[in-house]
Design an enzyme around this catalytic site. Structure first.
Site, PDB file in Angstrom:
ATOM      1  CD  GLN A   1      54.865  24.754  29.205  1.00 11.70           C
ATOM      2  OE1 GLN A   1      55.015  23.608  29.644  1.00 11.70           O
ATOM      3  NE2 GLN A   1      55.536  25.787  29.684  1.00 11.70           N
TER       4      GLN A   1
ATOM      5  CG  ASP B   1      51.375  32.655  33.663  1.00  5.90           C
ATOM      6  OD1 ASP B   1      50.247  32.671  33.142  1.00  5.90           O
ATOM      7  OD2 ASP B   1      52.060  33.680  33.854  1.00  5.90           O
ATOM      8  CG  MET B   2      53.248  24.751  32.272  1.00  8.48           C
ATOM      9  SD  MET B   2      52.992  24.000  33.904  1.00  8.48           S
ATOM     10  CE  MET B   2      51.347  23.310  33.737  1.00  8.48           C
TER      11      MET B   2
ATOM     12  CE  LYS C   1      55.725  33.192  34.535  1.00  7.38           C
ATOM     13  NZ  LYS C   1      54.751  34.251  34.178  1.00  7.38           N
TER      14      LYS C   1
ATOM     15  CE  LYS D   1      53.142  28.317  17.385  1.00  7.48           C
ATOM     16  NZ  LYS D   1      53.872  28.833  16.225  1.00  7.48           N
ATOM     17  N   GLY D   2      54.817  27.056  24.071  1.00  7.09           N
ATOM     18  CA  GLY D   2      55.811  26.760  25.121  1.00  7.09           C
ATOM     19  C   GLY D   2      57.014  27.679  24.983  1.00  7.09           C
ATOM     20  CB  ALA D   3      57.917  30.548  26.765  1.00 14.09           C
TER      21      ALA D   3
ATOM     22  NE  ARG E   1      47.357  32.245  29.117  1.00 16.00           N
ATOM     23  CZ  ARG E   1      48.005  32.703  30.211  1.00 16.00           C
ATOM     24  NH1 ARG E   1      49.186  32.210  30.550  1.00 16.00           N
ATOM     25  NH2 ARG E   1      47.451  33.623  30.955  1.00 16.00           N
TER      26      ARG E   1
ATOM     27  NE  ARG F   1      59.568  33.036  30.148  1.00 11.27           N
ATOM     28  CZ  ARG F   1      59.653  33.489  31.390  1.00 11.27           C
ATOM     29  NH1 ARG F   1      60.778  33.346  32.068  1.00 11.27           N
ATOM     30  NH2 ARG F   1      58.643  34.098  31.965  1.00 11.27           N
ATOM     31  NE  ARG F   2      57.356  36.475  25.674  1.00  7.28           N
ATOM     32  CZ  ARG F   2      57.198  35.738  26.788  1.00  7.28           C
ATOM     33  NH1 ARG F   2      56.996  36.300  27.944  1.00  7.28           N
ATOM     34  NH2 ARG F   2      57.218  34.430  26.755  1.00  7.28           N
TER      35      ARG F   2
HETATM   36  C1  FAD Z   1      48.922  35.372  26.342  1.00  7.44           C
HETATM   37  C2  FAD Z   1      50.091  34.438  26.368  1.00  7.44           C
HETATM   38  C3  FAD Z   1      50.370  33.709  27.501  1.00  7.44           C
HETATM   39  C4  FAD Z   1      51.443  32.817  27.528  1.00  7.44           C
HETATM   40  N1  FAD Z   1      51.654  32.035  28.636  1.00  7.44           N
HETATM   41  C5  FAD Z   1      52.648  31.110  28.624  1.00  7.44           C
HETATM   42  C6  FAD Z   1      52.845  30.210  29.718  1.00  7.44           C
HETATM   43  O1  FAD Z   1      52.134  30.245  30.717  1.00  7.44           O
HETATM   44  N2  FAD Z   1      53.871  29.319  29.628  1.00  7.44           N
HETATM   45  C7  FAD Z   1      54.687  29.226  28.515  1.00  7.44           C
HETATM   46  O2  FAD Z   1      55.587  28.377  28.467  1.00  7.44           O
HETATM   47  N3  FAD Z   1      54.512  30.080  27.473  1.00  7.44           N
HETATM   48  C8  FAD Z   1      53.533  31.008  27.500  1.00  7.44           C
HETATM   49  N4  FAD Z   1      53.373  31.853  26.419  1.00  7.44           N
HETATM   50  C9  FAD Z   1      54.423  31.913  25.365  1.00  7.44           C
HETATM   51  C10 FAD Z   1      54.215  30.851  24.284  1.00  7.44           C
HETATM   52  O3  FAD Z   1      54.490  29.572  24.805  1.00  7.44           O
HETATM   53  C11 FAD Z   1      55.153  31.095  23.085  1.00  7.44           C
HETATM   54  O4  FAD Z   1      56.478  30.981  23.525  1.00  7.44           O
HETATM   55  C12 FAD Z   1      54.987  32.438  22.420  1.00  7.44           C
HETATM   56  O5  FAD Z   1      53.652  32.836  22.337  1.00  7.44           O
HETATM   57  C13 FAD Z   1      55.580  32.397  20.991  1.00  7.44           C
HETATM   58  O6  FAD Z   1      54.866  31.515  20.167  1.00  7.44           O
HETATM   59  P1  FAD Z   1      53.725  32.013  19.158  1.00  7.44           P
HETATM   60  O7  FAD Z   1      52.672  30.971  19.123  1.00  7.44           O
HETATM   61  O8  FAD Z   1      53.255  33.369  19.593  1.00  7.44           O
HETATM   62  O9  FAD Z   1      54.368  32.140  17.737  1.00  7.44           O
HETATM   63  P2  FAD Z   1      55.846  31.873  17.178  1.00  7.44           P
HETATM   64  O10 FAD Z   1      56.018  30.392  16.970  1.00  7.44           O
HETATM   65  O11 FAD Z   1      56.845  32.604  18.016  1.00  7.44           O
HETATM   66  O12 FAD Z   1      55.770  32.595  15.790  1.00  7.44           O
HETATM   67  C14 FAD Z   1      55.177  31.981  14.652  1.00  7.44           C
HETATM   68  C15 FAD Z   1      55.077  32.992  13.533  1.00  7.44           C
HETATM   69  O13 FAD Z   1      54.125  34.000  13.874  1.00  7.44           O
HETATM   70  C16 FAD Z   1      54.559  35.262  13.402  1.00  7.44           C
HETATM   71  N5  FAD Z   1      54.827  36.142  14.553  1.00  7.44           N
HETATM   72  C17 FAD Z   1      55.060  35.764  15.834  1.00  7.44           C
HETATM   73  N6  FAD Z   1      55.246  36.831  16.620  1.00  7.44           N
HETATM   74  C18 FAD Z   1      55.144  37.907  15.838  1.00  7.44           C
HETATM   75  C19 FAD Z   1      55.245  39.307  16.058  1.00  7.44           C
HETATM   76  N7  FAD Z   1      55.494  39.806  17.267  1.00  7.44           N
HETATM   77  N8  FAD Z   1      55.080  40.140  15.003  1.00  7.44           N
HETATM   78  C20 FAD Z   1      54.844  39.643  13.748  1.00  7.44           C
HETATM   79  N9  FAD Z   1      54.739  38.315  13.484  1.00  7.44           N
HETATM   80  C21 FAD Z   1      54.888  37.477  14.499  1.00  7.44           C
HETATM   81  C22 FAD Z   1      55.827  35.012  12.612  1.00  7.44           C
HETATM   82  O14 FAD Z   1      55.473  34.779  11.264  1.00  7.44           O
HETATM   83  C23 FAD Z   1      56.369  33.741  13.238  1.00  7.44           C
HETATM   84  O15 FAD Z   1      57.200  33.011  12.404  1.00  7.44           O
HETATM   85  C24 FAD Z   1      52.279  32.707  26.372  1.00  7.44           C
HETATM   86  C25 FAD Z   1      51.976  33.429  25.212  1.00  7.44           C
HETATM   87  C26 FAD Z   1      50.897  34.277  25.183  1.00  7.44           C
HETATM   88  C27 FAD Z   1      50.590  35.015  23.906  1.00  7.44           C
END
Ligand code: FAD
Length: 307
Positions: free
Chosen positions: A164, A133-134, A99, A186-188, A183, A287-288
């Site tokens: 994102q 990372d963003m 980061k 969706k955005g965190a 990569r 954030r998680r």
């Molecule tokens: C490898 C990696 C790197 C990332 N890097 C960045 C970054 O650099 N910057 C940034 O802003 N964000 C980053 N993120 C986070 C990302 O932006 C999302 O906030 C995060 O991944 C949650 O979105 P999602 O697409 O996983 O699904 P979500 O929209 O959270 O979930 C959608 C659906 O998927 C299913 N689901 C999701 N999680 C689970 C689970 N644990 N168990 C069972 N079902 C589940 C559920 O049905 C849920 O309703 C990263 C994520 C990953 C995986």
């Protein structure tokens, strides 16, 4: 309603400097050990080996962000260089994720670029790849500008970043970054409606739009999501459009949806797990929790366990 309140609460505390600082002294608490691979490089390499044995690639992330002193930023730089060296020495399959705020972006942009160049020199020596990372929207444009500078002015090719899907600008950015490994997520972070979609349906739609755009442009694409609906759509889109398997990979976070990770490997897809480690775990962990209220359960259980 309750979900929104808890999401906002966790996003707020994730950026709380005092809590982030205090948490470094606590050790991994509240169940964080389920999603953070340990405090040291050795812990992290051990986890990478276990994942590699299952056919899963990794990217290591030495946790740390919003650094405000040059000493901390220099230490983080050195630690990232050591992490790349440890990956090379152990012969494990892992990239590095970093980061910009950890490397001093909020202190001085040029200082941050200099630190990043040191890390990329180490990556070149060890034949590795570094992903930027963003972070939050305030750092988005400058992160993209730094990426360009690193690639075009300093000539580093083994570096990419993250786009994102919740940002209105995402598609324009993906188009502008054609050919660069991205990569897509969706955005965190919590962002203002003036710059980011707030509605899940709109975010999911824009996510698929940018994934398709980058795949069809022939660029290497990492789809980083735990969402099985998105993953199913990507698999179908790739098959229908004859996108070769070596042009994309799925990515998930350490400790999340492990069965799905393994089934993707068994189906022959490239799967990479993002493995965070280190004592600056608090912001990442919060954030998680914000993303998935169900995770609060294990955090609360963790409060009462010794882990
Ligand atoms: C490898 C990696 C790197 C990332 N890097 C960045 C970054 O650099 N910057 C940034 O802003 N964000 C980053 N993120 C986070 C990302 O932006 C999302 O906030 C995060 O991944 C949650 O979105 P999602 O697409 O996983 O699904 P979500 O929209 O959270 O979930 C959608 C659906 O998927 C299913 N689901 C999701 N999680 C689970 C689970 N644990 N168990 C069972 N079902 C589940 C559920 O049905 C849920 O309703 C990263 C994520 C990953 C995986």
């Amino acid at each position: 309603m309750l979900a929104t309140v808890s999401k906002n609460f966790f996003l707020y505390v994730s950026q709380h400097k005092g809590l982030n600082k205090a948490a470094r002294k606590w050790g991994l608490k509240f169940g964080a050990a389920q999603v953070v691979a340990g405090m040291t490089i050795e812990d992290a390499i051990h986890s990478v080996k276990e994942l590699n044995d299952k056919g899963i690639l990794c990217t290591l992330d030495h946790l740390g962000e919003f650094v405000s002193s040059t000493e901390e930023a220099l230490l983080a730089t050195e630690y990232n260089v050591r992490t790349l060296e440890a990956i090379g020495k152990a012969g494990v399959q892992s990239h590095l994720s970093v980061k910009m705020t950890q490397l001093g972006l909020d202190i001085d942009r040029d200082f941050c670029v200099k630190n990043m160049c040191q890390i990329l020199d180490a990556a070149k020596r060890t034949n590795n790849f570094v992903r930027i990372d963003m972070e939050d929207y305030a750092h988005c444009q400058v992160t993209l500008d730094i990426l360009r500078e690193l690639r075009e002015v300093y000539g580093f090719e083994h570096v990419g970043t993250v786009i994102q899907a919740y940002l209105h600008r995402a598609l324009d950015d993906v188009r502008a970054l054609k050919g660069i490994p991205l990569r897509l997520v969706k955005g965190a972070y919590k962002e203002d409606p003036s710059v980011a979609y707030q509605d899940k349906k709109e975010i999911d739609e824009n996510y698929m739009t940018i994934i398709k755009e980058h795949l069809l442009s022939g660029s290497y694409t990492a789809i980083a999501s735990h969402d099985h609906h998105i993953i199913a759509k990507v698999k179908k889109f790739a098959a229908d459009n004859k996108i070769p398997r070596n042009q994309f990979e799925f990515q998930m976070l350490y400790g999340f949806r492990e069965e799905l990770q393994e089934s993707l490997v068994n189906e022959g897809y490239n799967m990479r797990v993002y493995v965070p480690f280190g004592d600056d775990w608090f912001g990442y962990f919060m954030r998680r929790l914000a993303e998935r209220p169900q995770n609060v359960g294990f955090a609360l259980r963790g409060l009462f366990s010794k882990k």
